[in-house]
Design a protein around this motif. Structure first.
Motif, PDB file in Angstrom:
ATOM      1  N   SER A  15     127.244  87.417  71.653  1.00 30.63           N
ATOM      2  CA  SER A  15     128.405  86.683  72.186  1.00 30.63           C
ATOM      3  C   SER A  15     128.052  85.259  72.576  1.00 30.63           C
ATOM      4  O   SER A  15     128.931  84.389  72.604  1.00 30.63           O
ATOM      5  CB  SER A  15     128.962  87.422  73.408  1.00 30.63           C
ATOM      6  OG  SER A  15     127.918  87.750  74.301  1.00 30.63           O
ATOM      7  N   ASN A  93     118.352  91.341  69.733  1.00 32.74           N
ATOM      8  CA  ASN A  93     118.279  90.032  70.387  1.00 32.74           C
ATOM      9  C   ASN A  93     118.607  90.102  71.885  1.00 32.74           C
ATOM     10  O   ASN A  93     118.044  89.350  72.675  1.00 32.74           O
ATOM     11  CB  ASN A  93     119.258  89.082  69.677  1.00 32.74           C
ATOM     12  CG  ASN A  93     119.529  87.831  70.470  1.00 32.74           C
ATOM     13  OD1 ASN A  93     118.737  86.895  70.488  1.00 32.74           O
ATOM     14  ND2 ASN A  93     120.672  87.805  71.182  1.00 32.74           N
ATOM     15  N   TYR A 156     109.395  90.014  82.837  1.00 32.97           N
ATOM     16  CA  TYR A 156     110.025  89.606  81.566  1.00 32.97           C
ATOM     17  C   TYR A 156     108.963  89.456  80.480  1.00 32.97           C
ATOM     18  O   TYR A 156     109.134  89.948  79.355  1.00 32.97           O
ATOM     19  CB  TYR A 156     110.773  88.296  81.792  1.00 32.97           C
ATOM     20  CG  TYR A 156     111.333  87.653  80.543  1.00 32.97           C
ATOM     21  CD1 TYR A 156     112.512  88.114  79.966  1.00 32.97           C
ATOM     22  CD2 TYR A 156     110.689  86.575  79.942  1.00 32.97           C
ATOM     23  CE1 TYR A 156     113.033  87.515  78.819  1.00 32.97           C
ATOM     24  CE2 TYR A 156     111.203  85.970  78.800  1.00 32.97           C
ATOM     25  CZ  TYR A 156     112.372  86.443  78.241  1.00 32.97           C
ATOM     26  OH  TYR A 156     112.890  85.852  77.109  1.00 32.97           O
ATOM     27  N   THR A 191     120.126  77.626  76.073  1.00 38.14           N
ATOM     28  CA  THR A 191     121.150  78.675  76.185  1.00 38.14           C
ATOM     29  C   THR A 191     121.451  78.878  77.666  1.00 38.14           C
ATOM     30  O   THR A 191     120.798  78.285  78.537  1.00 38.14           O
ATOM     31  CB  THR A 191     120.648  80.026  75.623  1.00 38.14           C
ATOM     32  OG1 THR A 191     119.633  80.533  76.500  1.00 38.14           O
ATOM     33  CG2 THR A 191     120.092  79.903  74.224  1.00 38.14           C
ATOM     34  N   ASN A 194     118.642  79.531  80.036  1.00 35.89           N
ATOM     35  CA  ASN A 194     117.814  78.393  80.430  1.00 35.89           C
ATOM     36  C   ASN A 194     118.661  77.276  81.023  1.00 35.89           C
ATOM     37  O   ASN A 194     118.513  76.111  80.637  1.00 35.89           O
ATOM     38  CB  ASN A 194     117.062  77.853  79.217  1.00 35.89           C
ATOM     39  CG  ASN A 194     115.816  78.650  78.931  1.00 35.89           C
ATOM     40  OD1 ASN A 194     115.331  79.354  79.809  1.00 35.89           O
ATOM     41  ND2 ASN A 194     115.307  78.547  77.726  1.00 35.89           N
TER      42      ASN A 194
HETATM   43  N1  LIG Z   1     116.653  80.840  75.553  1.00 28.65           N
HETATM   44  C1  LIG Z   1     115.338  80.769  75.411  1.00 28.65           C
HETATM   45  O1  LIG Z   1     114.687  79.742  75.678  1.00 28.65           O
HETATM   46  C2  LIG Z   1     114.567  81.948  74.908  1.00 28.65           C
HETATM   47  C3  LIG Z   1     113.196  81.783  74.734  1.00 28.65           C
HETATM   48  C4  LIG Z   1     112.455  82.838  74.247  1.00 28.65           C
HETATM   49  C5  LIG Z   1     113.069  84.022  73.942  1.00 28.65           C
HETATM   50  N2  LIG Z   1     114.413  84.168  74.139  1.00 28.65           N
HETATM   51  C6  LIG Z   1     115.024  85.445  73.784  1.00 28.65           C
HETATM   52  O2  LIG Z   1     116.113  85.205  72.891  1.00 28.65           O
HETATM   53  C7  LIG Z   1     117.093  86.227  73.065  1.00 28.65           C
HETATM   54  C8  LIG Z   1     118.446  85.596  73.342  1.00 28.65           C
HETATM   55  O3  LIG Z   1     118.341  84.821  74.524  1.00 28.65           O
HETATM   56  P1  LIG Z   1     119.485  83.784  74.971  1.00 28.65           P
HETATM   57  O4  LIG Z   1     118.796  82.697  75.695  1.00 28.65           O
HETATM   58  O5  LIG Z   1     120.359  83.476  73.817  1.00 28.65           O
HETATM   59  O6  LIG Z   1     120.283  84.695  76.033  1.00 28.65           O
HETATM   60  P2  LIG Z   1     121.715  84.449  76.726  1.00 28.65           P
HETATM   61  O7  LIG Z   1     122.267  83.113  76.377  1.00 28.65           O
HETATM   62  O8  LIG Z   1     121.518  84.817  78.150  1.00 28.65           O
HETATM   63  O9  LIG Z   1     122.641  85.547  75.997  1.00 28.65           O
HETATM   64  C9  LIG Z   1     122.349  86.902  76.212  1.00 28.65           C
HETATM   65  C10 LIG Z   1     123.157  87.769  75.291  1.00 28.65           C
HETATM   66  O10 LIG Z   1     122.728  89.137  75.486  1.00 28.65           O
HETATM   67  C11 LIG Z   1     123.807  89.906  75.974  1.00 28.65           C
HETATM   68  N3  LIG Z   1     123.310  90.805  77.014  1.00 28.65           N
HETATM   69  C12 LIG Z   1     122.544  90.477  78.085  1.00 28.65           C
HETATM   70  N4  LIG Z   1     122.309  91.567  78.830  1.00 28.65           N
HETATM   71  C13 LIG Z   1     122.941  92.594  78.213  1.00 28.65           C
HETATM   72  C14 LIG Z   1     123.082  93.972  78.501  1.00 28.65           C
HETATM   73  N5  LIG Z   1     122.517  94.539  79.583  1.00 28.65           N
HETATM   74  N6  LIG Z   1     123.806  94.727  77.660  1.00 28.65           N
HETATM   75  C15 LIG Z   1     124.382  94.183  76.573  1.00 28.65           C
HETATM   76  N7  LIG Z   1     124.292  92.895  76.245  1.00 28.65           N
HETATM   77  C16 LIG Z   1     123.579  92.108  77.063  1.00 28.65           C
HETATM   78  C17 LIG Z   1     124.824  88.924  76.520  1.00 28.65           C
HETATM   79  O11 LIG Z   1     126.126  89.502  76.464  1.00 28.65           O
HETATM   80  P3  LIG Z   1     127.342  88.979  77.456  1.00 28.65           P
HETATM   81  O12 LIG Z   1     127.791  87.659  76.898  1.00 28.65           O
HETATM   82  O13 LIG Z   1     128.377  90.036  77.334  1.00 28.65           O
HETATM   83  O14 LIG Z   1     126.751  88.846  78.823  1.00 28.65           O
HETATM   84  C18 LIG Z   1     124.637  87.749  75.563  1.00 28.65           C
HETATM   85  O15 LIG Z   1     125.320  87.996  74.354  1.00 28.65           O
HETATM   86  C19 LIG Z   1     116.574  87.118  74.185  1.00 28.65           C
HETATM   87  O16 LIG Z   1     115.854  88.206  73.614  1.00 28.65           O
HETATM   88  C20 LIG Z   1     115.612  86.229  74.928  1.00 28.65           C
HETATM   89  O17 LIG Z   1     114.652  86.954  75.651  1.00 28.65           O
HETATM   90  C21 LIG Z   1     115.171  83.150  74.622  1.00 28.65           C
END
Ligand SMILES: NC(=O)c1ccc[n+]([C@@H]2O[C@H](COP(=O)([O-])OP(=O)(O)OC[C@H]3O[C@@H](n4cnc5c(N)ncnc54)[C@H](OP(=O)(O)O)[C@@H]3O)[C@@H](O)[C@H]2O)c1
Length: 255
Positions: A15, A93, A156, A191, A194
């Motif tokens: 989403s 993801n 984490y 995102t 962050n």
């Molecule tokens: N952003 C970074 O810098 C970064 C760096 C390294 C790795 N990552 C990894 O990349 C991936 C995506 O991260 P992001 O930064 O895009 O995250 P984000 O913007 O926080 O988005 C999280 C997504 O996961 C869903 N979600 C979270 N908790 C959930 C739960 N308990 N059940 C079902 N859905 C859930 C959320 O749904 P809702 O919208 O419904 O809440 C949203 O679609 C993750 O695995 C993260 O660890 C991110």
């Protein structure tokens, strides 16, 4: 015809953020994409609408991960949307960060919650997906650079270490079916997770420690995922690709 025309994909946590970009990219390549999310109906509907407006196919599936019955709820929605079609591509993801879960402050509840969402759910999503997945399918797990650089949020980081191990182990096990399993490991990406990137000098500091001179955007990650999902990635399995613009490649300072 796109590289994924005729294929189907499930992207968890699609989403917002990186998951949304992955869903948009796989749909642009021709896949029918299940846009999974936890609670943000509006964001999920926006993602589905954006995909459809661009000429792609998608449907939303709501299921909170990390709670009892999570996988049952997810697959009920997924299978309804697939309507008898197989699942060719799975992208694990969805994950949560817990900024307070440091070695000093982490609680058992923090530990259990973060592991339930970030580790338990992906394992059991894969278990449930395998009977729907044809031989030659694709599994891509999203990890993090925190598996090799240290941060205070140790819980984490531990979950992402587990994801790396999950991918390597399954790549070996599932090779007999021609299913590839790889890990994409983002660096610091803009995102909602962050939000601190928009504070003060944070973005500049990240740019200074990144060879390519900026932080990542979700599409930077999605394009790497699309490679593993495509036929071009057929001979790559059990690998972790760091997609981070050259984060921490060497000492910072004058260049
Ligand atoms: N952003 C970074 O810098 C970064 C760096 C390294 C790795 N990552 C990894 O990349 C991936 C995506 O991260 P992001 O930064 O895009 O995250 P984000 O913007 O926080 O988005 C999280 C997504 O996961 C869903 N979600 C979270 N908790 C959930 C739960 N308990 N059940 C079902 N859905 C859930 C959320 O749904 P809702 O919208 O419904 O809440 C949203 O679609 C993750 O695995 C993260 O660890 C991110």
């Amino acid at each position: 015809m796109g590289a994924l025309t005729g294929k189907t994909a499930l992207v968890t946590g699609a989403s917002r953020g990186i998951g949304r970009a992955i869903a948009e990219r796989l749909a642009a390549d021709g896949a029918l994409v299940a846009v999974h999310y936890g609670s943000n109906d509006r964001a999920a509907q926006q993602t589905v609408a954006a995909i459809r407006e661009a000429g792609g196919q998608a449907f939303a599936v709501r299921a909170e991960l990390g709670v009892d019955g999570d996988v049952d709820t997810l697959f009920a929605g997924l299978e309804a949307g697939l309507d008898g079609r197989p699942l060719d591509i799975l992208v694990n993801n969805a994950a949560i960060q817990a900024y307070d879960a440091t070695v000093e402050k982490a609680t058992r509840e923090d530990f259990d919650r973060v592991f339930a969402v970030n580790v338990r759910a992906p394992l059991f999503v894969i278990q449930r997906a395998l009977p729907l997945m044809p031989d030659g399918g694709r599994i891509i797990n999203i990890s993090s650079g925190v598996t090799w650089f240290a941060t205070p949020e140790v819980v984490y980081s531990m979950t992402k270490g587990a994801i790396n191990v999950l991918s390597r182990s399954l790549a070996h096990t599932l090779g007999a079916r021609g299913i590839t399993v790889n890990t994409v490991s983002p660096g610091i990406t803009e995102t909602d997770m962050n939000a601190w990137l928009n504070e003060g000098e944070s973005a500049r500091r990240v740019a200074d420690m990144t060879a390519l001179g900026r932080h990542g955007q979700p599409a930077d990650i999605a394009d790497a995922v699309a490679f593993f999902a495509s036929a071009d990635g057929r001979w790559v399995t059990g690998q972790t690709l760091e997609v981070n613009g050259g984060l921490f490649l060497g000492p910072t300072g004058e260049r």
